[in-house]
Design an enzyme around this catalytic site. Structure first.
Site, PDB file in Angstrom:
ATOM      1  N   ASP A 195       1.479  -7.144   2.990  1.00  0.00           N
ATOM      2  CA  ASP A 195       1.450  -5.720   2.620  1.00  0.00           C
ATOM      3  C   ASP A 195       1.025  -5.656   1.151  1.00  0.00           C
ATOM      4  OD1 ASP A 195       2.019  -2.862   2.685  1.00  0.00           O
ATOM      5  OD2 ASP A 195       3.893  -3.286   1.660  1.00  0.00           O
ATOM      6  N   SER A 196       0.754  -4.437   0.698  1.00  0.00           N
ATOM      7  CA  SER A 196       0.443  -4.240  -0.724  1.00  0.00           C
ATOM      8  C   SER A 196       1.641  -4.599  -1.608  1.00  0.00           C
ATOM      9  CB  SER A 196       0.085  -2.778  -0.959  1.00  0.00           C
ATOM     10  OG  SER A 196       1.210  -1.961  -0.653  1.00  0.00           O
TER      11      SER A 196
ATOM     12  N   GLY B  10      -2.620   2.643  -1.870  1.00  0.00           N
ATOM     13  CA  GLY B  10      -2.862   4.021  -1.403  1.00  0.00           C
ATOM     14  C   GLY B  10      -3.894   4.801  -2.187  1.00  0.00           C
TER      15      GLY B  10
ATOM     16  N   CYS C 236       0.802  -2.982   6.878  1.00  0.00           N
ATOM     17  CA  CYS C 236       0.431  -1.946   5.920  1.00  0.00           C
ATOM     18  C   CYS C 236      -0.553  -0.995   6.596  1.00  0.00           C
ATOM     19  CB  CYS C 236      -0.225  -2.614   4.716  1.00  0.00           C
ATOM     20  SG  CYS C 236      -0.854  -1.466   3.475  1.00  0.00           S
ATOM     21  N   ASN C 237      -0.213   0.270   6.643  1.00  0.00           N
ATOM     22  CA  ASN C 237      -1.097   1.260   7.271  1.00  0.00           C
ATOM     23  C   ASN C 237      -2.383   1.448   6.469  1.00  0.00           C
ATOM     24  OD1 ASN C 237       0.707   2.837   9.477  1.00  0.00           O
ATOM     25  ND2 ASN C 237       1.960   2.131   7.795  1.00  0.00           N
ATOM     26  N   THR C 238      -2.255   1.414   5.146  1.00  0.00           N
ATOM     27  CA  THR C 238      -3.413   1.643   4.280  1.00  0.00           C
ATOM     28  C   THR C 238      -4.417   0.494   4.411  1.00  0.00           C
ATOM     29  OG1 THR C 238      -1.833   2.659   2.758  1.00  0.00           O
ATOM     30  CG2 THR C 238      -4.063   2.324   1.943  1.00  0.00           C
TER      31      THR C 238
ATOM     32  N   GLU D  60       9.068   0.079  -4.643  1.00  0.00           N
ATOM     33  CA  GLU D  60       8.804  -1.234  -5.250  1.00  0.00           C
ATOM     34  C   GLU D  60       9.896  -1.600  -6.248  1.00  0.00           C
ATOM     35  OE1 GLU D  60       6.193  -3.631  -4.931  1.00  0.00           O
ATOM     36  OE2 GLU D  60       5.874  -2.544  -3.056  1.00  0.00           O
TER      37      GLU D  60
ATOM     38  N   CYS E  97       3.704   4.864   6.444  1.00  0.00           N
ATOM     39  CA  CYS E  97       3.524   3.831   5.414  1.00  0.00           C
ATOM     40  C   CYS E  97       4.726   2.917   5.543  1.00  0.00           C
ATOM     41  CB  CYS E  97       3.479   4.486   4.033  1.00  0.00           C
ATOM     42  SG  CYS E  97       3.692   3.347   2.651  1.00  0.00           S
ATOM     43  N   THR E  98       4.488   1.617   5.494  1.00  0.00           N
ATOM     44  CA  THR E  98       5.577   0.682   5.794  1.00  0.00           C
ATOM     45  C   THR E  98       6.662   0.647   4.711  1.00  0.00           C
ATOM     46  OG1 THR E  98       4.242  -1.127   4.893  1.00  0.00           O
ATOM     47  CG2 THR E  98       4.196  -0.802   7.280  1.00  0.00           C
ATOM     48  N   HIS E  99       6.377   1.248   3.572  1.00  0.00           N
ATOM     49  CA  HIS E  99       7.437   1.374   2.566  1.00  0.00           C
ATOM     50  C   HIS E  99       8.491   2.412   3.000  1.00  0.00           C
ATOM     51  CE1 HIS E  99       4.613  -0.728  -0.087  1.00  0.00           C
ATOM     52  NE2 HIS E  99       5.549  -0.800  -1.012  1.00  0.00           N
TER      53      HIS E  99
HETATM   54  N1  DGL Z   1       2.862  -0.022   2.601  1.00  0.00           N
HETATM   55  C1  DGL Z   1       1.548   0.462   2.644  1.00  0.00           C
HETATM   56  C2  DGL Z   1       1.242   1.290   3.869  1.00  0.00           C
HETATM   57  O1  DGL Z   1       1.810   1.048   4.907  1.00  0.00           O
HETATM   58  C3  DGL Z   1       0.799   0.895   1.425  1.00  0.00           C
HETATM   59  C4  DGL Z   1       1.492   1.401   0.235  1.00  0.00           C
HETATM   60  C5  DGL Z   1       0.609   1.418  -0.969  1.00  0.00           C
HETATM   61  O2  DGL Z   1       0.386   0.325  -1.491  1.00  0.00           O
HETATM   62  O3  DGL Z   1       0.124   2.470  -1.357  1.00  0.00           O
HETATM   63  O4  DGL Z   1       0.430   2.156   3.844  1.00  0.00           O
END
Ligand code: DGL
Length: 264
Positions: free
Chosen positions: A11-12, A44, A74-76, A153, A185-187
């Site tokens: 992930d990011s 993002g 990570c979706n992005t 984060e 978003c996985t966060h």
């Molecule tokens: N966790 C990420 C997602 O699922 C990206 C968050 C980011 O780095 O902006 O989209």
């Protein structure tokens, strides 16, 4: 045929740990390597080209460590780079993830669904295609959430700044009558407890971490490369500050695990 090689997950930043929890619970016998690209977070607000280059570098690293499969947690990154990764590594099992539009469209009673996600995900052609395919009979309201990933984060899941940001993002969706919120978003699954405080009890929160773990299991099964034997380890890597990552681990993962530096 059993395969003891690790599964690479990335992930990011720390967000993919929400997916890693699901994978760890479902597949205890698998060795896992998690890479948090904290040196380049957030994705993002970055260009698709930038994210694709990051994903290639990370994939090369994970493959060099023997990964038998990749999970883009990570979706992005999925929106920007899943197609590129699949084209570049055609033999490699790759599980990627996107906002849960289909299950949300099926679940909504009010007919109004809200999507919390990054600007990159919401602007992507992949997300537009997802809406075209699954959201014809419902109203979908999208809400980019700049700043939220940075709070997570830091391991700040319910402090005043996180609370204020999240409240500001959720209020317009509730005002429009959303009864289903997609955590795209996985966060964001780490904010579930706070979200439960901020939204009425009958509003559903949907994410895809568990579905990704199931899909990963299916893929490994079909290829005959599931691991066997006893429970295995998880290896953690970050391209950001190791101490920063270790500081948030007790909140987002578990205490006392070592983190290595990915020098890229
Ligand atoms: N966790 C990420 C997602 O699922 C990206 C968050 C980011 O780095 O902006 O989209």
């Amino acid at each position: 045929m059993a395969d003891a090689a690790p599964i690479g997950v990335f992930d990011s930043g720390v967000g993919g740990l929400s997916v890693l929890h699901e994978i760890r619970a479902r597949l205890p016998r698998e060795s896992l390597i998690y890479l948090a690209d904290c040196g380049h977070v957030p994705y993002g607000e970055k260009t698709p080209e930038y994210i694709r280059a990051r994903c290639r570098a990370i994939a090369e690293f994970l493959l060099a460590r023997g990964a038998k499969a990749l999970v883009v947690a990570c979706n992005t990154a999925t929106a920007a780079a899943a197609a590129d990764l699949r084209e570049h590594y055609p033999q490699l099992p790759i599980v990627a993830m996107e906002p849960a539009v289909k299950p949300a469209a099926e679940a909504t009673r009010s007919g109004v669904v809200g999507v919390l996600a990054t600007t990159g995900t919401l602007k992507s052609a992949r997300f537009a295609a997802l809406l075209d395919r699954f959201a014809n009979d419902v109203r979908v309201i999208t809400q980019p959430c700049p700043g939220l990933v940075e709070r997570i984060e830091l391991g700040d899941l319910d402090g005043p700044q996180t609370r204020e940001l999240l409240q500001g993002y959720v209020a317009p969706l509730l005002a429009e009558g959303c009864d289903t919120l997609i955590l795209g978003c996985t966060h964001y699954p780490f904010l579930r407890p706070l979200l439960r405080e901020l939204v009425p009890a009958d509003v559903s929160l949907i994410d895809t971490g568990a579905a990704v773990a199931r899909q990963l299991e299916r893929l490994l099964q079909v290829r005959g490369i599931l691991a066997e034997g006893q429970a295995k380890k998880t290896e953690l890597w970050t391209s950001g500050a190791v101490e920063g990552f270790e500081r948030v681990l007790p909140v987002l993962w578990r205490a006392g695990e070592a983190v290595s530096f990915f020098p890229d």
